[in-house]
Design a protein around this motif. Structure first.
Motif, PDB file in Angstrom:
ATOM      1  N   MET A   1       0.820  -1.202   0.000  1.00 22.18           N
ATOM      2  CA  MET A   1       0.000   0.000   0.000  1.00 22.18           C
ATOM      3  C   MET A   1       0.865   1.269   0.000  1.00 22.18           C
ATOM      4  O   MET A   1       0.353   2.354  -0.261  1.00 22.18           O
ATOM      5  CB  MET A   1      -0.924   0.018   1.221  1.00 22.18           C
ATOM      6  N   CYS A   2       2.158   1.134   0.280  1.00 19.70           N
ATOM      7  CA  CYS A   2       3.046   2.287   0.486  1.00 19.70           C
ATOM      8  C   CYS A   2       4.066   2.520  -0.616  1.00 19.70           C
ATOM      9  O   CYS A   2       4.671   3.586  -0.655  1.00 19.70           O
ATOM     10  CB  CYS A   2       3.815   2.120   1.792  1.00 19.70           C
ATOM     11  N   VAL A   3       4.307   1.537  -1.436  1.00 15.69           N
ATOM     12  CA  VAL A   3       5.380   1.666  -2.424  1.00 15.69           C
ATOM     13  C   VAL A   3       4.806   1.796  -3.836  1.00 15.69           C
ATOM     14  O   VAL A   3       3.682   1.369  -4.107  1.00 15.69           O
ATOM     15  CB  VAL A   3       6.358   0.466  -2.369  1.00 15.69           C
ATOM     16  N   PRO A   4       5.605   2.361  -4.755  1.00 19.91           N
ATOM     17  CA  PRO A   4       5.160   2.459  -6.146  1.00 19.91           C
ATOM     18  C   PRO A   4       4.961   1.080  -6.773  1.00 19.91           C
ATOM     19  O   PRO A   4       5.600   0.102  -6.381  1.00 19.91           O
ATOM     20  CB  PRO A   4       6.318   3.196  -6.840  1.00 19.91           C
ATOM     21  N   LYS A   5       4.079   1.023  -7.754  1.00 21.16           N
ATOM     22  CA  LYS A   5       3.773  -0.252  -8.428  1.00 21.16           C
ATOM     23  C   LYS A   5       5.024  -0.880  -9.048  1.00 21.16           C
ATOM     24  O   LYS A   5       5.157  -2.100  -9.072  1.00 21.16           O
ATOM     25  CB  LYS A   5       2.693  -0.037  -9.479  1.00 21.16           C
ATOM     26  N   LYS A   6       5.932  -0.057  -9.503  1.00 21.67           N
ATOM     27  CA  LYS A   6       7.175  -0.571 -10.087  1.00 21.67           C
ATOM     28  C   LYS A   6       7.969  -1.368  -9.049  1.00 21.67           C
ATOM     29  O   LYS A   6       8.517  -2.424  -9.349  1.00 21.67           O
ATOM     30  CB  LYS A   6       8.016   0.598 -10.611  1.00 21.67           C
ATOM     31  N   VAL A   7       8.021  -0.885  -7.831  1.00 19.61           N
ATOM     32  CA  VAL A   7       8.742  -1.577  -6.752  1.00 19.61           C
ATOM     33  C   VAL A   7       8.047  -2.901  -6.435  1.00 19.61           C
ATOM     34  O   VAL A   7       8.710  -3.922  -6.212  1.00 19.61           O
ATOM     35  CB  VAL A   7       8.855  -0.685  -5.500  1.00 19.61           C
ATOM     36  N   ILE A   8       6.719  -2.895  -6.430  1.00 20.30           N
ATOM     37  CA  ILE A   8       5.963  -4.131  -6.188  1.00 20.30           C
ATOM     38  C   ILE A   8       6.261  -5.149  -7.284  1.00 20.30           C
ATOM     39  O   ILE A   8       6.531  -6.326  -7.001  1.00 20.30           O
ATOM     40  CB  ILE A   8       4.445  -3.849  -6.109  1.00 20.30           C
ATOM     41  N   ARG A   9       6.219  -4.720  -8.542  1.00 16.80           N
ATOM     42  CA  ARG A   9       6.503  -5.623  -9.661  1.00 16.80           C
ATOM     43  C   ARG A   9       7.893  -6.242  -9.538  1.00 16.80           C
ATOM     44  O   ARG A   9       8.062  -7.461  -9.685  1.00 16.80           O
ATOM     45  CB  ARG A   9       6.398  -4.882 -10.998  1.00 16.80           C
ATOM     46  N   GLU A  10       8.891  -5.408  -9.232  1.00 13.55           N
ATOM     47  CA  GLU A  10      10.264  -5.900  -9.081  1.00 13.55           C
ATOM     48  C   GLU A  10      10.362  -6.918  -7.952  1.00 13.55           C
ATOM     49  O   GLU A  10      11.026  -7.948  -8.066  1.00 13.55           O
ATOM     50  CB  GLU A  10      11.224  -4.744  -8.839  1.00 13.55           C
ATOM     51  N   TYR A  11       9.682  -6.632  -6.843  1.00 14.13           N
ATOM     52  CA  TYR A  11       9.690  -7.547  -5.689  1.00 14.13           C
ATOM     53  C   TYR A  11       9.059  -8.887  -6.063  1.00 14.13           C
ATOM     54  O   TYR A  11       9.614  -9.949  -5.762  1.00 14.13           O
ATOM     55  CB  TYR A  11       8.946  -6.904  -4.521  1.00 14.13           C
ATOM     56  N   LEU A  12       7.915  -8.840  -6.731  1.00  9.91           N
ATOM     57  CA  LEU A  12       7.202 -10.064  -7.084  1.00  9.91           C
ATOM     58  C   LEU A  12       7.976 -10.884  -8.119  1.00  9.91           C
ATOM     59  O   LEU A  12       7.941 -12.120  -8.093  1.00  9.91           O
ATOM     60  CB  LEU A  12       5.801  -9.750  -7.587  1.00  9.91           C
ATOM     61  N   GLU A  13       8.676 -10.211  -9.021  1.00 10.32           N
ATOM     62  CA  GLU A  13       9.475 -10.922 -10.018  1.00 10.32           C
ATOM     63  C   GLU A  13      10.622 -11.707  -9.364  1.00 10.32           C
ATOM     64  O   GLU A  13      10.993 -12.766  -9.853  1.00 10.32           O
ATOM     65  CB  GLU A  13      10.038  -9.937 -11.044  1.00 10.32           C
ATOM     66  N   LYS A  14      11.177 -11.163  -8.299  1.00  7.62           N
ATOM     67  CA  LYS A  14      12.291 -11.837  -7.603  1.00  7.62           C
ATOM     68  C   LYS A  14      11.834 -13.009  -6.763  1.00  7.62           C
ATOM     69  O   LYS A  14      12.633 -13.875  -6.425  1.00  7.62           O
ATOM     70  CB  LYS A  14      13.026 -10.820  -6.725  1.00  7.62           C
ATOM     71  N   ARG A  15      10.568 -13.039  -6.400  1.00 11.05           N
ATOM     72  CA  ARG A  15      10.057 -14.131  -5.558  1.00 11.05           C
ATOM     73  C   ARG A  15       9.807 -15.322  -6.370  1.00 11.05           C
ATOM     74  O   ARG A  15       9.493 -16.007  -6.932  1.00 11.05           O
ATOM     75  CB  ARG A  15       8.785 -13.697  -4.835  1.00 11.05           C
TER      76      ARG A  15
END
Length: 114
Positions: free
Chosen positions: A100-114
């Protein structure tokens, strides 16, 4: 039961997260936005959660979740009792609050690494 160290481990693994001790309370935030905070006695975890969904969450499991204090009801916030959470559920709540706090780009990068 979930411990503060369990929460810290999850939160600190999330990009842009910083940990702070404010008025004897451990808080995790992105920039100036707090997304997880622990009570002084470390028995309650407050976390970011959509306002429109929190009443349903609390009603679904009142032994686990509770509404925030009156002064915090204006925020996207809810509380959970640590003794009632398991590790998987805590991780889901912490990650969702962080999202809820970070930009969508950061979320995408995080999910790609998981």
């Amino acid at each position: 039961m979930v411990t503060v160290e369990d929460i810290r481990s999850v939160a600190k693994s999330l990009p842009r997260t910083t940990e702070h001790l404010i008025r004897d309370r451990v808080k995790f935030r992105v920039g100036q936005i707090v997304y997880v905070a622990l009570s002084r006695d470390e028995t309650i975890m407050g976390f970011g959660f959509p306002k429109e969904q929190r009443a349903a969450l609390v009603e679904s499991e009142p032994d686990k979740f509770e509404m925030p204090s009156k002064s915090d009801e204006r925020f996207h916030w809810v509380h959970a009792r640590l003794e009632a959470l398991d590790h998987t559920e805590m991780e889901e709540l912490v990650v969702a609050a962080w999202m809820m706090c970070v930009p969508k780009k950061v979320i995408r990068e995080y999910l790609e690494k998981r």
